[in-house]
Design a protein around this motif. Structure first.
Motif, mmCIF file in Angstrom:
data_model
loop_
_atom_site.group_PDB
_atom_site.id
_atom_site.type_symbol
_atom_site.label_atom_id
_atom_site.label_comp_id
_atom_site.label_asym_id
_atom_site.label_seq_id
_atom_site.Cartn_x
_atom_site.Cartn_y
_atom_site.Cartn_z
ATOM 1 N N GLU A 92 -37.718 41.155 -33.853
ATOM 2 C CA GLU A 92 -37.555 39.991 -34.719
ATOM 3 C C GLU A 92 -36.894 40.370 -36.037
ATOM 4 O O GLU A 92 -36.056 39.619 -36.555
ATOM 5 C CB GLU A 92 -38.913 39.340 -34.964
ATOM 6 C CG GLU A 92 -39.460 38.631 -33.749
ATOM 7 C CD GLU A 92 -40.904 38.186 -33.917
ATOM 8 O OE1 GLU A 92 -41.506 38.492 -34.967
ATOM 9 O OE2 GLU A 92 -41.410 37.527 -32.999
ATOM 10 N N ALA A 93 -37.243 41.540 -36.575
ATOM 11 C CA ALA A 93 -36.597 42.002 -37.809
ATOM 12 C C ALA A 93 -35.105 42.235 -37.568
ATOM 13 O O ALA A 93 -34.261 41.869 -38.400
ATOM 14 C CB ALA A 93 -37.262 43.280 -38.312
ATOM 15 N N PHE A 94 -34.774 42.817 -36.431
ATOM 16 C CA PHE A 94 -33.366 43.027 -36.096
ATOM 17 C C PHE A 94 -32.637 41.693 -35.943
ATOM 18 O O PHE A 94 -31.507 41.533 -36.418
ATOM 19 C CB PHE A 94 -33.241 43.852 -34.809
ATOM 20 C CG PHE A 94 -31.832 44.066 -34.373
ATOM 21 C CD1 PHE A 94 -31.020 44.998 -35.000
ATOM 22 C CD2 PHE A 94 -31.288 43.317 -33.328
ATOM 23 C CE1 PHE A 94 -29.718 45.184 -34.605
ATOM 24 C CE2 PHE A 94 -29.990 43.501 -32.929
ATOM 25 C CZ PHE A 94 -29.194 44.438 -33.565
ATOM 26 N N ALA A 95 -33.272 40.728 -35.289
ATOM 27 C CA ALA A 95 -32.654 39.411 -35.110
ATOM 28 C C ALA A 95 -32.429 38.726 -36.458
ATOM 29 O O ALA A 95 -31.378 38.096 -36.668
ATOM 30 C CB ALA A 95 -33.518 38.541 -34.198
ATOM 31 N N ARG A 96 -33.413 38.843 -37.385
ATOM 32 C CA ARG A 96 -33.230 38.255 -38.721
ATOM 33 C C ARG A 96 -32.057 38.915 -39.445
ATOM 34 O O ARG A 96 -31.237 38.235 -40.074
ATOM 35 C CB ARG A 96 -34.512 38.409 -39.543
ATOM 36 C CG ARG A 96 -35.602 37.431 -39.196
ATOM 37 C CD ARG A 96 -36.719 37.442 -40.222
ATOM 38 N NE ARG A 96 -37.334 38.759 -40.377
ATOM 39 C CZ ARG A 96 -38.358 39.219 -39.667
ATOM 40 N NH1 ARG A 96 -38.892 38.449 -38.746
ATOM 41 N NH2 ARG A 96 -38.852 40.430 -39.889
#
Length: 161
Positions: A92-96
């Motif tokens: 999720e951090a990578f997607a953000r």
């Protein structure tokens, strides 16, 4: 009129020139012509004989399987859940971060479009409408597949009863 109609490549082939050339070479060979013919035939026979006697059959070797073990063999369910949660947070951090970068790129393209005199707001609206239509078409296709699967399941259940 010839017995066979020539077409394609064979339309341009004329065997009379080939036969005339062979006769001329045969005459020039003189007394050695039979020796040359015998040697040529023997070489051709030898090559084909060697090719026909070759055999290359061997049993297939079993594949080498390498197991890659990243996780400990005897993890508990709590450890598995914790690692899954950690991995999900990382994703999720990578997607953000990726979404933030994509937005920056869009802003750069919009500023370039404005400088070149394009109506970037109209283009963005059209792109959003197109994206929404594609998403709706995808949702409709999924709904159709689910409906077909449910109908097949109900039909199979009715056949069992």
């Amino acid at each position: 009129m010839s017995l066979f109609k020539r077409s394609g490549y064979w339309q341009d082939v004329n065997p009379t020139g080939m036969i005339a050339d062979f006769r001329e070479v045969w005459r020039q060979a003189g007394r050695n012509r039979w020796r040359f013919a015998a040697i040529s035939a023997a070489c051709t026979f030898a090559v084909f004989y060697l090719m026909s006697t070759q055999e290359a059959k061997a049993p297939h070797l079993p594949p080498k399987v390498t197991y890659i073990t990243v996780f400990p063999a005897h993890r508990t369910d709590a450890e598995i859940i914790a690692s899954n949660i950690e991995n999900q947070k990382r994703k999720e951090a990578f997607a953000r971060e990726q979404a933030k970068r994509d937005e920056e790129v869009r802003a750069i393209y919009k500023s370039i479009g404005r400088w070149s005199g394009m109506d970037v707001d109209k283009i963005a609206r059209e792109a959003d409408a197109e994206r929404a239509a594609e998403e709706q078409a995808e949702r409709d296709a999924i709904a159709k597949r689910r409906a077909a699967a449910n109908a097949a399941q109900q039909k199979a259940q009715a056949a069992r009863e």
